[in-house]
Design a protein around this motif. Structure first.
Motif, PDB file in Angstrom:
ATOM      1  N   SER A 221       0.800  -1.227   0.000  1.00 39.43           N
ATOM      2  CA  SER A 221       0.000   0.000   0.000  1.00 39.43           C
ATOM      3  C   SER A 221       0.831   1.275   0.000  1.00 39.43           C
ATOM      4  CB  SER A 221      -0.930   0.025   1.221  1.00 39.43           C
ATOM      5  OG  SER A 221      -1.790  -1.103   1.227  1.00 39.43           O
ATOM      6  N   SER A 222       2.126   1.190  -0.287  1.00 36.61           N
ATOM      7  CA  SER A 222       2.994   2.357  -0.473  1.00 36.61           C
ATOM      8  C   SER A 222       3.058   3.296   0.724  1.00 36.61           C
ATOM      9  CB  SER A 222       2.547   3.161  -1.707  1.00 36.61           C
ATOM     10  OG  SER A 222       2.809   2.434  -2.876  1.00 36.61           O
ATOM     11  N   TYR A 223       3.059   2.765   1.928  1.00 32.91           N
ATOM     12  CA  TYR A 223       3.293   3.633   3.079  1.00 32.91           C
ATOM     13  C   TYR A 223       3.955   2.838   4.195  1.00 32.91           C
ATOM     14  CZ  TYR A 223      -0.871   1.652   5.392  1.00 32.91           C
ATOM     15  OH  TYR A 223      -1.783   0.809   5.970  1.00 32.91           O
ATOM     16  N   SER A 224       4.690   3.571   5.016  1.00 30.26           N
ATOM     17  CA  SER A 224       5.276   3.023   6.221  1.00 30.26           C
ATOM     18  C   SER A 224       4.584   3.644   7.423  1.00 30.26           C
ATOM     19  CB  SER A 224       6.779   3.307   6.287  1.00 30.26           C
ATOM     20  OG  SER A 224       7.461   2.630   5.258  1.00 30.26           O
ATOM     21  N   GLU A 225       4.348   2.842   8.443  1.00 28.50           N
ATOM     22  CA  GLU A 225       3.577   3.283   9.605  1.00 28.50           C
ATOM     23  C   GLU A 225       4.452   3.268  10.846  1.00 28.50           C
ATOM     24  OE1 GLU A 225      -0.532   1.946  11.941  1.00 28.50           O
ATOM     25  OE2 GLU A 225       0.379   0.653  10.419  1.00 28.50           O
ATOM     26  N   ARG A 226       4.455   4.375  11.599  1.00 24.37           N
ATOM     27  CA  ARG A 226       5.129   4.456  12.887  1.00 24.37           C
ATOM     28  C   ARG A 226       4.080   4.814  13.917  1.00 24.37           C
ATOM     29  NH1 ARG A 226       7.812   2.765   9.521  1.00 24.37           N
ATOM     30  NH2 ARG A 226       9.957   3.264   8.922  1.00 24.37           N
ATOM     31  N   MET A 227       4.033   4.066  15.014  1.00 20.65           N
ATOM     32  CA  MET A 227       2.928   4.236  15.944  1.00 20.65           C
ATOM     33  C   MET A 227       3.426   4.150  17.381  1.00 20.65           C
ATOM     34  SD  MET A 227      -0.623   2.050  16.100  1.00 20.65           S
ATOM     35  CE  MET A 227       0.251   0.535  16.499  1.00 20.65           C
ATOM     36  N   LEU A 228       3.051   5.119  18.196  1.00 22.97           N
ATOM     37  CA  LEU A 228       3.299   5.111  19.632  1.00 22.97           C
ATOM     38  C   LEU A 228       1.949   5.065  20.317  1.00 22.97           C
ATOM     39  CD1 LEU A 228       5.200   5.370  22.083  1.00 22.97           C
ATOM     40  CD2 LEU A 228       4.977   7.865  21.867  1.00 22.97           C
ATOM     41  N   GLY A 229       1.691   3.995  21.077  1.00 22.80           N
ATOM     42  CA  GLY A 229       0.350   3.796  21.597  1.00 22.80           C
ATOM     43  C   GLY A 229       0.314   3.503  23.080  1.00 22.80           C
ATOM     44  N   LEU A 230      -0.802   3.867  23.690  1.00 25.47           N
ATOM     45  CA  LEU A 230      -1.106   3.558  25.086  1.00 25.47           C
ATOM     46  C   LEU A 230      -2.415   2.790  25.119  1.00 25.47           C
ATOM     47  CD1 LEU A 230      -0.824   3.837  28.200  1.00 25.47           C
ATOM     48  CD2 LEU A 230      -2.079   6.007  27.990  1.00 25.47           C
ATOM     49  N   TYR A 231      -2.379   1.623  25.781  1.00 25.19           N
ATOM     50  CA  TYR A 231      -3.563   0.778  25.919  1.00 25.19           C
ATOM     51  C   TYR A 231      -3.875   0.623  27.396  1.00 25.19           C
ATOM     52  CZ  TYR A 231      -6.142  -3.640  26.376  1.00 25.19           C
ATOM     53  OH  TYR A 231      -7.052  -4.605  26.723  1.00 25.19           O
ATOM     54  N   VAL A 232      -5.145   0.826  27.758  1.00 26.24           N
ATOM     55  CA  VAL A 232      -5.578   0.667  29.143  1.00 26.24           C
ATOM     56  C   VAL A 232      -6.826  -0.218  29.146  1.00 26.24           C
ATOM     57  CG1 VAL A 232      -6.368   1.792  31.250  1.00 26.24           C
ATOM     58  CG2 VAL A 232      -4.675   2.922  29.795  1.00 26.24           C
ATOM     59  N   GLY A 233      -6.739  -1.359  29.808  1.00 28.84           N
ATOM     60  CA  GLY A 233      -7.891  -2.237  29.939  1.00 28.84           C
ATOM     61  C   GLY A 233      -8.776  -1.772  31.080  1.00 28.84           C
ATOM     62  N   LEU A 234     -10.004  -1.379  30.774  1.00 28.58           N
ATOM     63  CA  LEU A 234     -10.910  -0.843  31.778  1.00 28.58           C
ATOM     64  C   LEU A 234     -11.788  -1.909  32.414  1.00 28.58           C
ATOM     65  CD1 LEU A 234     -12.056   2.330  29.804  1.00 28.58           C
ATOM     66  CD2 LEU A 234     -10.226   2.145  31.500  1.00 28.58           C
ATOM     67  N   LEU A 235     -12.149  -2.927  31.646  1.00 24.67           N
ATOM     68  CA  LEU A 235     -13.024  -3.984  32.147  1.00 24.67           C
ATOM     69  C   LEU A 235     -12.674  -5.274  31.430  1.00 24.67           C
ATOM     70  CD1 LEU A 235     -15.574  -4.949  33.739  1.00 24.67           C
ATOM     71  CD2 LEU A 235     -16.911  -4.324  31.721  1.00 24.67           C
ATOM     72  N   SER A 236     -12.541  -6.343  32.191  1.00 21.39           N
ATOM     73  CA  SER A 236     -12.229  -7.636  31.597  1.00 21.39           C
ATOM     74  C   SER A 236     -12.882  -8.732  32.431  1.00 21.39           C
ATOM     75  CB  SER A 236     -10.710  -7.851  31.529  1.00 21.39           C
ATOM     76  OG  SER A 236     -10.405  -9.103  30.945  1.00 21.39           O
ATOM     77  N   THR A 237     -13.905  -9.379  31.852  1.00 16.23           N
ATOM     78  CA  THR A 237     -14.576 -10.491  32.501  1.00 16.23           C
ATOM     79  C   THR A 237     -14.574 -11.672  31.534  1.00 16.23           C
ATOM     80  OG1 THR A 237     -16.774  -9.820  31.704  1.00 16.23           O
ATOM     81  CG2 THR A 237     -16.030  -8.900  33.808  1.00 16.23           C
ATOM     82  N   LYS A 238     -15.336 -12.689  31.878  1.00 18.96           N
ATOM     83  CA  LYS A 238     -15.351 -13.899  31.056  1.00 18.96           C
ATOM     84  C   LYS A 238     -15.857 -13.608  29.650  1.00 18.96           C
ATOM     85  CE  LYS A 238     -17.076 -18.664  31.021  1.00 18.96           C
ATOM     86  NZ  LYS A 238     -17.897 -19.669  31.737  1.00 18.96           N
ATOM     87  N   TYR A 239     -16.861 -12.754  29.538  1.00 17.58           N
ATOM     88  CA  TYR A 239     -17.471 -12.494  28.232  1.00 17.58           C
ATOM     89  C   TYR A 239     -17.250 -11.070  27.723  1.00 17.58           C
ATOM     90  CZ  TYR A 239     -20.028 -16.752  29.458  1.00 17.58           C
ATOM     91  OH  TYR A 239     -20.351 -18.032  29.830  1.00 17.58           O
ATOM     92  N   HIS A 240     -16.893 -10.143  28.583  1.00 12.57           N
ATOM     93  CA  HIS A 240     -16.844  -8.735  28.198  1.00 12.57           C
ATOM     94  C   HIS A 240     -15.443  -8.170  28.371  1.00 12.57           C
ATOM     95  CE1 HIS A 240     -21.280  -8.810  28.344  1.00 12.57           C
ATOM     96  NE2 HIS A 240     -21.131  -9.471  29.480  1.00 12.57           N
TER      97      HIS A 240
END
Length: 513
Positions: A221-240
């Protein structure tokens, strides 16, 4: 769980005997065993004890929970993991079941080498009570790591990947990890994260991760991607699962040959989004499902902030089912998935969705293993179908030379759908059956369409259905503990002018999600 002879005797005082015949039969069995010179194993004694308990409910409640062996792990964490299991137990049977559940929960923390739960008689002044004694052995070496070399045949790339984990640093069952990956000609990634199963009053896991990612999509696709990211898990249960993403992304075109649609999206962008996932998986296996069903629904809203943030709404679902046919361990797996992404805000009809968030199809990933959205379509190369656009022409090097075309950029799609049917069966050789090696035949189809950028009004459902790409084939599957290896012959049944589909033998390496 361990219940020694003294505790068993104490608990035996709480059990009412059904009649004298059962005692006589047990005495005869013990005498017979003694005549043979062998005493009954402790396991058989426990099994007989539990069978009698199952037919004679005994009132019993937990008086106290005693925790031993924890040096670094906080006692409050262990209590929080097991208290819910014992709180509602009111009989001997329920207490035993609760102990089994508590044992499994503590082992899932991945910070103990062993967990032992024993039941002791409660105080004499409180009849029909028991004390639960939990003994844990913490891991000797909290620092672990691994490294390996992985290949992606569909992208023709190799990567060196490694990870380092440090368990229970703060005593809350926390797991800190650092990961790194170096991919020749495509991907480089570094990340640091932490997962805390419980933090004081919070009953759901807390997850946070910072990552730096570099991906090279120049071939597709003729592009290079640079990414700085922050991920925060707010809720994690068996299904959600609910998570927040904050990402700074930069798109560049070192070749200066990208198509107009790609050039319009070059530069820096900010993404602030919430992502919710509902997942149910009742299949008996992820590598070779023979019965059950699975369903995943994902919703994502991007653009929380001012106008500088990318704004879009993304919705996708995936439905699978496995039906046993009753001969040669044959099973029919079927699945359908779909997804749509659209921009939102004033003038959204003329806005383009982020090229990095669109749907792409192709590659040799198995549709049986991949669960989460419309991405896999056997027989096509990575990003090998869907909307494309010509790249910028290469000017002639000298007078008299003709201008050559550098190819086309894969743009991805805003609407995607895939469907498949896979028939798996045992091979006749016993050696293959014992190793889990089996055969399969499959049929799959899928399509992509662009809706954003003034394309919504011209979209035709009739044309979308008639332009479905499809493949069929058969092959041999070699399951391993970590992934699924397939050697398939694929026959491309339908493709369009600019697709990259090819019939022939293909290798697939898939890991369940």
């Amino acid at each position: 769980m361990a219940v020694d002879a003294e505790r068993e005797k104490a608990m035996g005082d709480l059990v009412e005997e059904d009649d004298a015949e059962e005692d006589e039969e047990e005495e005869e069995e013990e005498e017979g065993a003694g005549m043979d010179g062998d005493s009954p194993p402790d396991r058989e004694k426990m099994a007989g004890f539990l069978r009698r308990l199952s037919s004679h409910p005994v009132g019993l409640r937990v008086h106290d929970i005693v925790i031993k062996g924890n040096v670094k792990t906080r006692e409050a964490l262990i209590e929080a993991e097991v208290i819910d299991a014992f709180r509602s137990a009111s009989t001997m049977q329920e207490v035993l079941q609760a102990a089994s559940v508590a044992n499994a929960r503590l082992r899932r923390l991945d910070i103990f080498d062993s967990v032992s739960i024993t039941l002791d008689a409660g105080p004499p002044e409180l009849p029909n009570t028991t004390n639960v004694i939990i003994e844990v052995v913490e891991v000797r070496n909290p620092l672990t790591g691994d490294v390996g070399i992985f290949t992606k045949p569909e992208a023709r790339s190799w990567s060196l990947e490694g990870s380092l984990k440090w368990n229970n640093v703060l005593g809350y069952g926390d797991i800190w990890d650092a990961t790194g990956a170096y991919g020749w000609d495509q991907t480089t990634e570094m990340g640091i994260g932490v997962r805390i199963p419980r933090l004081k009053a919070l009953s759901t896991p807390l997850t946070a991760r910072v990552s730096l990612l570099s991906q090279d999509w120049l071939k597709f696709s003729s592009y290079s991607e640079r990414m700085l990211g922050l991920y925060v898990g707010l809720l994690s249960t068996k299904y959600h699962d609910l998570a927040y993403h904050l990402t700074w992304r930069s798109l560049t075109d070192p070749s200066r040959m990208s198509s107009p649609s790609i050039r319009r999206q070059l530069g820096h962008h900010l993404l602030s989004s919430l992502k919710y996932t509902f997942k149910v998986d009742r299949r008996d296996s992820h590598l070779r499902p023979t019965r059950g069903y699975a369903f995943v629904c994902t919703s994502q809203i991007g653009g929380f902030g001012d106008s500088k943030f990318l704004r879009f709404v993304r919705q996708e679902f995936d439905l699978r089912c496995a039906i046993p046919l009753g001969f040669y361990n044959t099973a029919l797996n079927m699945g359908i998935s779909a997804g749509i992404i659209l921009p939102w805000g004033q003038g959204f009809r003329s806005m383009d969705t982020p090229v990095t968030e669109r749907f792409y199809m192709g590659g040799q990933s198995s549709p049986v293993c991949s669960l989460g959205g419309p991405t896999s379509l056997l027989g096509f190369t990575l990003r090998g179908l869907g909307p494309t656009e010509p790249r910028r022409l290469i000017p002639p090097k000298s007078d008299g030379e003709q201008t050559t075309s550098p190819g086309r950029d894969a743009l991805g799609g805003d609407l995607a759908t895939t469907a498949f049917a896979d028939l798996s069966f045992d091979l006749p050789l016993k050696l293959f059956r014992e190793a889990g090696i089996h055969g399969h035949a499959f049929l799959c189809a899928g399509n992509l369409a662009k809706l954003s950028g003034n394309n919504l009004d011209s979209f035709s459902p009739h044309h979308f259905v008639n332009s479905l790409r499809s493949t069929a084939g058969f092959g041999v599957i070699i399951p391993t503990k970590l992934f699924r290896v397939e050697i398939n012959y694929c026959r491309v049944l339908k493709q369009t002018e600019h697709d990259h589909g090819k019939s022939g033998v293909q290798f697939s390496f898939s890991s369940p999600l």
